[in-house]
Scaffold this active site. Structure first.
Site, PDB file in Angstrom:
ATOM      1  N   ASP A  46       0.842  -1.200   0.000  1.00 27.05           N
ATOM      2  CA  ASP A  46       0.000   0.000   0.000  1.00 27.05           C
ATOM      3  C   ASP A  46       0.884   1.260   0.000  1.00 27.05           C
ATOM      4  O   ASP A  46       0.367   2.386  -0.071  1.00 27.05           O
ATOM      5  CB  ASP A  46      -1.024  -0.006   1.138  1.00 27.05           C
ATOM      6  CG  ASP A  46      -0.397   0.040   2.517  1.00 27.05           C
ATOM      7  OD1 ASP A  46       0.844  -0.071   2.620  1.00 27.05           O
ATOM      8  OD2 ASP A  46      -1.151   0.172   3.503  1.00 27.05           O
ATOM      9  N   SER A  47       2.205   1.063  -0.015  1.00 24.56           N
ATOM     10  CA  SER A  47       3.133   2.173  -0.305  1.00 24.56           C
ATOM     11  C   SER A  47       2.833   2.717  -1.705  1.00 24.56           C
ATOM     12  O   SER A  47       3.338   3.785  -2.077  1.00 24.56           O
ATOM     13  CB  SER A  47       4.586   1.716  -0.213  1.00 24.56           C
ATOM     14  OG  SER A  47       4.792   0.532  -0.958  1.00 24.56           O
ATOM     15  N   ASP A  85      -1.311  -6.264  -0.553  1.00 27.73           N
ATOM     16  CA  ASP A  85      -1.316  -5.617   0.768  1.00 27.73           C
ATOM     17  C   ASP A  85      -2.725  -5.138   1.088  1.00 27.73           C
ATOM     18  O   ASP A  85      -3.324  -4.378   0.311  1.00 27.73           O
ATOM     19  CB  ASP A  85      -0.356  -4.423   0.702  1.00 27.73           C
ATOM     20  CG  ASP A  85       0.241  -4.081   2.045  1.00 27.73           C
ATOM     21  OD1 ASP A  85      -0.046  -4.787   3.032  1.00 27.73           O
ATOM     22  OD2 ASP A  85       1.025  -3.117   2.092  1.00 27.73           O
ATOM     23  N   LYS A 115      -0.985  -9.521   2.766  1.00 29.09           N
ATOM     24  CA  LYS A 115      -0.248  -9.038   3.947  1.00 29.09           C
ATOM     25  C   LYS A 115      -1.151  -8.085   4.714  1.00 29.09           C
ATOM     26  O   LYS A 115      -1.921  -7.345   4.096  1.00 29.09           O
ATOM     27  CB  LYS A 115       1.025  -8.309   3.522  1.00 29.09           C
ATOM     28  CG  LYS A 115       1.769  -7.659   4.697  1.00 29.09           C
ATOM     29  CD  LYS A 115       3.097  -7.092   4.308  1.00 29.09           C
ATOM     30  CE  LYS A 115       3.059  -5.673   3.798  1.00 29.09           C
ATOM     31  NZ  LYS A 115       2.441  -4.688   4.717  1.00 29.09           N
ATOM     32  N   GLU A 117      -1.161  -5.459   8.401  1.00 29.15           N
ATOM     33  CA  GLU A 117      -0.424  -4.859   9.509  1.00 29.15           C
ATOM     34  C   GLU A 117      -1.138  -5.149  10.827  1.00 29.15           C
ATOM     35  O   GLU A 117      -2.368  -5.062  10.879  1.00 29.15           O
ATOM     36  CB  GLU A 117      -0.341  -3.337   9.331  1.00 29.15           C
ATOM     37  CG  GLU A 117       0.392  -2.900   8.083  1.00 29.15           C
ATOM     38  CD  GLU A 117       0.408  -1.372   7.931  1.00 29.15           C
ATOM     39  OE1 GLU A 117      -0.036  -0.663   8.865  1.00 29.15           O
ATOM     40  OE2 GLU A 117       0.873  -0.907   6.875  1.00 29.15           O
ATOM     41  N   GLU A 184       9.261  -3.877  10.347  1.00 33.87           N
ATOM     42  CA  GLU A 184       9.627  -2.568   9.780  1.00 33.87           C
ATOM     43  C   GLU A 184      10.097  -1.620  10.888  1.00 33.87           C
ATOM     44  O   GLU A 184       9.405  -1.424  11.904  1.00 33.87           O
ATOM     45  CB  GLU A 184       8.414  -1.956   9.046  1.00 33.87           C
ATOM     46  CG  GLU A 184       8.720  -0.576   8.485  1.00 33.87           C
ATOM     47  CD  GLU A 184       7.703  -0.077   7.459  1.00 33.87           C
ATOM     48  OE1 GLU A 184       6.780  -0.837   7.084  1.00 33.87           O
ATOM     49  OE2 GLU A 184       7.833   1.075   7.025  1.00 33.87           O
TER      50      GLU A 184
HETATM   51  O1  KIV Z   1       3.493  -1.089   1.634  1.00 31.69           O
HETATM   52  C1  KIV Z   1       4.634  -1.548   1.550  1.00 31.69           C
HETATM   53  O2  KIV Z   1       5.361  -1.363   0.563  1.00 31.69           O
HETATM   54  C2  KIV Z   1       5.119  -2.335   2.676  1.00 31.69           C
HETATM   55  C3  KIV Z   1       6.553  -2.746   2.663  1.00 31.69           C
HETATM   56  C4  KIV Z   1       7.443  -1.597   2.925  1.00 31.69           C
HETATM   57  C5  KIV Z   1       6.815  -3.875   3.581  1.00 31.69           C
HETATM   58  O3  KIV Z   1       4.385  -2.608   3.555  1.00 31.69           O
END
Ligand code: KIV
Length: 285
Positions: A46-47, A85, A115, A117, A184
């Site tokens: 989600d970056s 994500d 993934k 969090e 992280e």
């Molecule tokens: O959103 C993302 O790119 C991430 C990574 C930095 C692990 O969560």
């Protein structure tokens, strides 16, 4: 022979056998590059919000954004495990919503894992996803979806008490069945201890050298993200400067009448041209 695509069990089995290289990607070209580079896991993070959508953080990233970009990336990825994500509020509001949204990454977007969090508070959500057949990667330490509560992008686990909580959460996620765990922005000593004490691979970003693998954001590695970079990022190449220079050269050539040149110009065959020029303006077509 077609290459076998890595699976979540393959990534789990790498624990203690080899280090894992994880990259983010967000679309077809970045997916092609990350896969060709030999990444074990490609995460559509989600970056996306920060590096592709111009957002200040990840809170504005939606399921629609993530599915759109994961779909595009999945068309490129043939070897790595593709992980989607889960964005802010796609799983935090309830277990049923969490499973339904996680399932969309596999059913509609071509991911083979998700993934999310968070720590022990999400064990019921994770177990329900696993029961539905969805492999889950955990993410502890600096969890950017919590920045409003944390007060900014701050390293986590710096006190003994906070570090003990991280170890406990890591154990809970591993026991719940996550196949890997992102750590992280946590002190190297804490990441090393977690790596020793859980039997799933840890994937570090700003978590020191002792993790079972590392992850970096595509745009940070290739220098496509202007502005401040966290200290744990290593930029391997600067693509920004040559790309900007190439684009400026194009603009100047267009304005100066130097593009397109003869090499980029398609002309008619001589006989067709003669006939074309002989015809009157309103003659037969
Ligand atoms: O959103 C993302 O790119 C991430 C990574 C930095 C692990 O969560």
């Amino acid at each position: 022979m077609p290459q076998k695509q890595l699976t979540a069990p393959d990534i789990l089995a790498a624990k203690g056998a080899r280090k894992l290289a994880v990259l983010t990607a967000y679309d077809y070209p970045t997916g092609l590059l990350a896969d060709a580079a030999g990444a074990d896991v490609i995460l559509v993070g989600d970056s996306l919000g920060n590096v592709c959508l111009g957002l200040p953080d990840t809170l504005g990233v939606t399921m629609a954004d993530m599915l759109h970009h994961t779909k595009a990336t999945s068309r490129a990825v043939k070897s790595a495990l593709l992980v989607g994500d889960m964005p802010f509020l796609s799983y935090q509001t309830g277990i049923e919503t969490a499973v339904a949204n996680a399932g969309r990454f596999l059913q509609e977007a071509g991911a083979r894992a998700v993934k999310l969090e968070g720590g022990a508070e999400f064990i019921p959500h994770i177990k329900a996803m696993l029961a539905a057949g969805i492999p889950v990667m955990g993410h502890l330490g600096l969890t950017p979806q919590q920045i409003a509560r944390l007060g900014g992008f701050k390293a986590q686990g710096k006190t003994a008490r906070a570090a003990r909580k991280l170890v406990a959460d890591a154990k809970a996620l591993a026991e719940a069945g996550c196949f890997a765990l992102v750590l992280e922005a946590v002190p190297a000593e804490v990441a090393a201890r977690i790596t020793r004490e859980i039997d799933i691979p840890t994937i570090g970003i700003g978590a020191g050298p002792d993790c079972d693998g590392q992850v970096l954001v595509f745009h940070d590695i290739v220098g496509l993200c202007p502005g401040l970079r966290p200290s744990f990022v290593k930029q391997y190449v600067d693509l920004w400067t040559p790309a900007r220079e190439a684009l400026s050269a194009y603009c100047a050539e267009v304005r100066g009448g130097r593009f397109p040149a003869e090499a980029q110009t398609r002309r008619m065959a001589a006989d067709e041209l003669a006939e074309f020029q002989a015809a009157s303006e309103y003659g037969d077509a």
